[in-house]
Design an enzyme around this catalytic site. Structure first.
Site, mmCIF file in Angstrom:
data_model
loop_
_atom_site.group_PDB
_atom_site.id
_atom_site.type_symbol
_atom_site.label_atom_id
_atom_site.label_comp_id
_atom_site.label_asym_id
_atom_site.label_seq_id
_atom_site.Cartn_x
_atom_site.Cartn_y
_atom_site.Cartn_z
ATOM 1 N N GLY A 1 11.674 -50.846 -73.502
ATOM 2 C CA GLY A 1 11.048 -52.170 -73.388
ATOM 3 C C GLY A 1 11.764 -53.212 -74.241
ATOM 4 N N ASP B 1 5.523 -38.713 -72.065
ATOM 5 C CA ASP B 1 4.678 -39.731 -71.432
ATOM 6 C C ASP B 1 3.368 -39.821 -72.196
ATOM 7 O OD1 ASP B 1 2.814 -41.008 -69.506
ATOM 8 O OD2 ASP B 1 4.526 -40.852 -68.146
ATOM 9 N N LEU B 2 2.880 -41.059 -72.362
ATOM 10 C CA LEU B 2 1.625 -41.273 -73.090
ATOM 11 C C LEU B 2 0.439 -40.576 -72.420
ATOM 12 C CD1 LEU B 2 1.744 -45.063 -74.028
ATOM 13 C CD2 LEU B 2 1.982 -43.120 -75.567
ATOM 14 N N SER C 1 -2.154 -56.411 -80.767
ATOM 15 C CA SER C 1 -1.819 -57.669 -80.084
ATOM 16 C C SER C 1 -2.815 -58.779 -80.384
ATOM 17 C CB SER C 1 -1.815 -57.398 -78.576
ATOM 18 O OG SER C 1 -1.852 -58.597 -77.848
ATOM 19 N N GLU D 1 -3.870 -60.591 -78.234
ATOM 20 C CA GLU D 1 -4.832 -60.603 -77.117
ATOM 21 C C GLU D 1 -6.180 -60.032 -77.543
ATOM 22 O OE1 GLU D 1 -4.585 -61.662 -73.543
ATOM 23 O OE2 GLU D 1 -3.285 -62.889 -74.777
ATOM 24 N N TYR E 1 -6.612 -55.279 -70.725
ATOM 25 C CA TYR E 1 -5.517 -55.034 -71.680
ATOM 26 C C TYR E 1 -5.993 -55.297 -73.111
ATOM 27 C CZ TYR E 1 -1.277 -55.942 -74.395
ATOM 28 O OH TYR E 1 -0.310 -55.939 -75.381
ATOM 29 N N LYS F 1 -6.285 -52.649 -76.216
ATOM 30 C CA LYS F 1 -5.587 -52.826 -77.505
ATOM 31 C C LYS F 1 -6.566 -52.776 -78.676
ATOM 32 C CE LYS F 1 -1.127 -53.128 -76.728
ATOM 33 N NZ LYS F 1 -0.176 -52.165 -77.314
ATOM 34 N N ARG G 1 12.958 -60.223 -72.331
ATOM 35 C CA ARG G 1 11.558 -60.222 -71.915
ATOM 36 C C ARG G 1 11.470 -59.900 -70.420
ATOM 37 N NH1 ARG G 1 6.293 -59.557 -73.411
ATOM 38 N NH2 ARG G 1 5.319 -61.504 -74.093
HETATM 39 P P1 NAP Z 1 7.429 -53.884 -72.493
HETATM 40 O O1 NAP Z 1 8.739 -54.596 -72.433
HETATM 41 O O2 NAP Z 1 6.474 -53.994 -71.352
HETATM 42 O O3 NAP Z 1 7.745 -52.329 -72.762
HETATM 43 C C1 NAP Z 1 6.764 -51.332 -72.603
HETATM 44 C C2 NAP Z 1 7.392 -49.978 -72.816
HETATM 45 O O4 NAP Z 1 6.375 -48.966 -72.656
HETATM 46 C C3 NAP Z 1 8.507 -49.611 -71.828
HETATM 47 O O5 NAP Z 1 9.524 -48.935 -72.517
HETATM 48 C C4 NAP Z 1 7.792 -48.654 -70.877
HETATM 49 O O6 NAP Z 1 8.666 -47.730 -70.261
HETATM 50 C C5 NAP Z 1 6.894 -47.935 -71.850
HETATM 51 N N1 NAP Z 1 5.768 -47.219 -71.207
HETATM 52 C C6 NAP Z 1 4.813 -47.757 -70.417
HETATM 53 N N2 NAP Z 1 3.955 -46.799 -70.034
HETATM 54 C C7 NAP Z 1 4.366 -45.640 -70.591
HETATM 55 C C8 NAP Z 1 3.910 -44.297 -70.553
HETATM 56 N N3 NAP Z 1 2.822 -43.944 -69.846
HETATM 57 N N4 NAP Z 1 4.568 -43.359 -71.258
HETATM 58 C C9 NAP Z 1 5.667 -43.700 -71.950
HETATM 59 N N5 NAP Z 1 6.177 -44.940 -72.016
HETATM 60 C C10 NAP Z 1 5.537 -45.905 -71.327
HETATM 61 O O7 NAP Z 1 6.612 -54.333 -73.796
HETATM 62 P P2 NAP Z 1 7.134 -55.112 -75.125
HETATM 63 O O8 NAP Z 1 7.046 -56.572 -74.890
HETATM 64 O O9 NAP Z 1 8.389 -54.497 -75.596
HETATM 65 O O10 NAP Z 1 5.934 -54.770 -76.122
HETATM 66 C C11 NAP Z 1 5.969 -53.585 -76.925
HETATM 67 C C12 NAP Z 1 4.541 -53.237 -77.339
HETATM 68 O O11 NAP Z 1 3.996 -54.314 -78.093
HETATM 69 C C13 NAP Z 1 3.559 -53.004 -76.200
HETATM 70 O O12 NAP Z 1 2.644 -52.019 -76.633
HETATM 71 C C14 NAP Z 1 2.847 -54.331 -76.043
HETATM 72 O O13 NAP Z 1 1.579 -54.142 -75.462
HETATM 73 C C15 NAP Z 1 2.788 -54.781 -77.486
HETATM 74 N N6 NAP Z 1 2.764 -56.223 -77.747
HETATM 75 C C16 NAP Z 1 3.710 -57.021 -77.193
HETATM 76 C C17 NAP Z 1 3.721 -58.374 -77.501
HETATM 77 C C18 NAP Z 1 4.770 -59.314 -76.934
HETATM 78 O O14 NAP Z 1 4.561 -60.523 -77.010
HETATM 79 N N7 NAP Z 1 5.896 -58.788 -76.436
HETATM 80 C C19 NAP Z 1 2.767 -58.892 -78.399
HETATM 81 C C20 NAP Z 1 1.838 -58.034 -78.963
HETATM 82 C C21 NAP Z 1 1.856 -56.681 -78.648
HETATM 83 P P3 NAP Z 1 9.351 -47.989 -68.812
HETATM 84 O O15 NAP Z 1 10.648 -48.679 -69.106
HETATM 85 O O16 NAP Z 1 9.517 -46.606 -68.296
HETATM 86 O O17 NAP Z 1 8.399 -48.828 -68.008
HETATM 87 O O1 F7E Z 2 1.117 -65.420 -70.400
HETATM 88 C C1 F7E Z 2 -0.117 -68.499 -68.748
HETATM 89 C C2 F7E Z 2 -1.056 -67.314 -68.778
HETATM 90 O O2 F7E Z 2 1.937 -63.333 -69.334
HETATM 91 C C3 F7E Z 2 1.021 -66.426 -71.364
HETATM 92 C C4 F7E Z 2 2.005 -59.851 -73.484
HETATM 93 O O3 F7E Z 2 3.218 -59.544 -74.121
HETATM 94 O O4 F7E Z 2 1.480 -61.513 -75.118
HETATM 95 C C5 F7E Z 2 1.641 -61.305 -73.738
HETATM 96 O O5 F7E Z 2 0.440 -61.599 -73.038
HETATM 97 C C6 F7E Z 2 0.149 -67.562 -70.854
HETATM 98 C C7 F7E Z 2 -1.203 -67.130 -70.283
HETATM 99 O O6 F7E Z 2 1.587 -63.442 -71.855
HETATM 100 C C8 F7E Z 2 1.760 -68.274 -65.668
HETATM 101 O O7 F7E Z 2 -2.283 -67.632 -68.093
HETATM 102 C C9 F7E Z 2 0.576 -69.770 -66.690
HETATM 103 O O8 F7E Z 2 -2.204 -67.983 -70.767
HETATM 104 O O9 F7E Z 2 3.485 -64.594 -70.891
HETATM 105 P P1 F7E Z 2 2.119 -64.168 -70.556
HETATM 106 P P2 F7E Z 2 0.138 -63.046 -72.405
HETATM 107 O O10 F7E Z 2 -0.834 -62.844 -71.323
HETATM 108 O O11 F7E Z 2 -0.197 -64.001 -73.506
HETATM 109 C C10 F7E Z 2 0.459 -60.721 -75.744
HETATM 110 C C11 F7E Z 2 0.456 -61.036 -77.218
HETATM 111 C C12 F7E Z 2 0.562 -59.283 -75.418
HETATM 112 O O12 F7E Z 2 0.184 -58.429 -76.214
HETATM 113 C C13 F7E Z 2 0.916 -58.919 -74.016
HETATM 114 O O13 F7E Z 2 1.420 -57.574 -73.943
HETATM 115 O O14 F7E Z 2 0.828 -68.211 -69.782
HETATM 116 N N1 F7E Z 2 0.592 -68.653 -67.472
HETATM 117 N N2 F7E Z 2 1.290 -69.561 -65.575
HETATM 118 C C14 F7E Z 2 1.316 -67.717 -66.856
HETATM 119 N N3 F7E Z 2 1.615 -66.454 -67.238
HETATM 120 C C15 F7E Z 2 2.391 -65.718 -66.400
HETATM 121 N N4 F7E Z 2 2.735 -64.461 -66.764
HETATM 122 N N5 F7E Z 2 2.843 -66.233 -65.203
HETATM 123 C C16 F7E Z 2 2.552 -67.504 -64.790
HETATM 124 O O15 F7E Z 2 2.974 -67.944 -63.732
#
Ligand code: NAP
Ligand code: F7E
Length: 323
Positions: free
Chosen positions: A12, A57-58, A124, A126, A148, A152, A183
């Site tokens: 990821g 796998d989780l 998160s 969220e 989601y 979390k 991303r």
């Molecule tokens: P991401 O790009 O969606 O990556 C998710 C990873 O989880 C991928 O490597 C995916 O593998 C793996 N995965 C999903 N289901 C699995 C399973 N059943 N068993 C093993 N591996 C599995 O997410 P990210 O943005 O890097 O975020 C990393 C973590 O931080 C996540 O837990 C996310 O919810 C959390 N988080 C993200 C953000 C953000 O803004 N990015 C903010 C707060 C928290 P595949 O490649 O095989 O799909």
């Molecule tokens: O949406 C609005 C949407 O999908 C951000 C994940 O990494 O961060 C992420 O969750 C905002 C929302 O992220 C579109 O409604 C408008 O208000 O980029 P997003 P998210 O839902 O905040 C948290 C911290 C995590 O933990 C999650 O894993 O943008 N929005 N128009 C849209 N969003 C998307 N995706 N697409 C649109 O067209």
């Protein structure tokens, strides 16, 4: 001897940045990947020879215990999850299995196979959902607004509970949105920068968007993985909010990306009601003063630098596809 780290979710966005960072720190890096008929190693192709990939796998506790026994990690970073909020409404049970109960499975596997390992849980912002106070801190009550977010909250509390029940070194990082050119294309930042690049190069004319008024606190993934590591280097385990402290609307993100490419967003953006979520998280902004004080963590990349980097990367990628 080099420290050993196991990363779930290494394929990821965050997993790839964390693997790079830990390699730079001299770690032996192990990554857990799940089987798929086509591999998903694009984000780690540049470091694939430097990390050891283990299959797990989780959903499968046996595979988690076996992964931990093989890696013998000093540190376990649980980044794997179903991480896209809209998918959590269409697949709520699977999201709970991966993102909530998956944390219990991994903690149980670690407790039996390597209880002295240090554990990081990817919590998160969220979880704050319908926010109960602004800005959000480690003590702000949770009010998740999606399956989601609910999953979390489970992952967060089970991590706290295992720390308190079994004296594990287990931390939960409450990270606000963080982005990068790696991303996923479905998240708003990357959806916008990818569309800007396609429009600029004449491959598209329109960008369909949901709620432009939602506000998020956006930082850069490279800054945020450093905070994960810092949490596992302390004298005692704890939970930390990681955020920039600045909030912007989705519309500001759109404007910034289109401006950077010399385009007018109003000429291209169309609101699509199908993209409005059943329940929205209206406005998030984090207060990371605990992390600043105790971890000496500071974000380095500004919002404008990050969006420019993402637009430029998508422009270069689409331009390469044209030749
Ligand atoms: P991401 O790009 O969606 O990556 C998710 C990873 O989880 C991928 O490597 C995916 O593998 C793996 N995965 C999903 N289901 C699995 C399973 N059943 N068993 C093993 N591996 C599995 O997410 P990210 O943005 O890097 O975020 C990393 C973590 O931080 C996540 O837990 C996310 O919810 C959390 N988080 C993200 C953000 C953000 O803004 N990015 C903010 C707060 C928290 P595949 O490649 O095989 O799909
Ligand atoms: O949406 C609005 C949407 O999908 C951000 C994940 O990494 O961060 C992420 O969750 C905002 C929302 O992220 C579109 O409604 C408008 O208000 O980029 P997003 P998210 O839902 O905040 C948290 C911290 C995590 O933990 C999650 O894993 O943008 N929005 N128009 C849209 N969003 C998307 N995706 N697409 C649109 O067209």
């Amino acid at each position: 001897m080099a420290k050993r780290a196991l990363i779930t979710g290494i394929t990821g966005q965050d997993g790839s940045f964390l693997a790079e960072f830990l390699l730079e720190q001299g770690y032996d890096v192990y990554g857990m990947t799940r089987r798929s008929s086509t591999n998903s190693f694009d984000r780690i192709s540049h470091i694939i020879d430097k990390v050891t990939l283990l299959s797990g796998d989780l959903l499968d506790e046996h595979s988690l215990a076996s992964t931990i026994r093989q890696a013998r990690p000093d540190e376990v970073y649980n980044l794997a999850a179903q991480s896209f909020v809209p998918t959590s409404w269409s697949q709520p049970v699977l999201t709970a299995e991966f993102t909530a109960v998956g944390v219990s499975r991994l903690l149980e596997a670690m407790r039996s196979a390597k209880p002295d390992a240090r554990f990081y849980q990817a919590s998160s912002s969220e979880m704050f959902g319908k926010v109960q106070e602004t800005p959000q801190t480690e003590t702000t009550p949770f009010y998740p607004r999606s399956p989601y977010g609910v999953a979390k909250v489970y992952g967060h509390w089970i991590t706290v509970n295992y720390r308190e029940s079994y004296d594990l070194y287990a931390c939960s990082g409450i990270l606000f949105n963080h982005e990068s050119p790696r991303r996923g294309l479905e998240f708003v930042s990357r959806k916008v920068t990818d569309a800007v690049a396609r429009i600029k190069l004449g491959k598209a004319t329109e960008l369909r968007m949901g709620n432009l008024q939602a506000r998020r606190d956006w930082g850069h993934a490279a800054d945020y993985v450093r905070a994960m590591w810092l949490m596992l280097q302390q004298g005692r385990p704890d939970d930390y909010v990681i955020a920039t402290g600045k909030t912007r609307t989705v519309q500001e993100l759109v404007e910034t990306a289109f401006d950077h490419a010399g385009l007018r967003w109003r000429d291209h953006v169309v609101i699509d009601q199908e993209l409005i979520r059943p329940a929205e998280v209206d406005a998030l902004v984090g207060d990371a003063s605990k992390a600043r004080r105790l971890l000496q963590w500071e974000p380095c990349v500004s919002f404008h630098q990050m969006i420019a980097e993402m637009v430029d990367a998508d422009l270069a990628r689409h331009a390469r596809m044209l030749v």
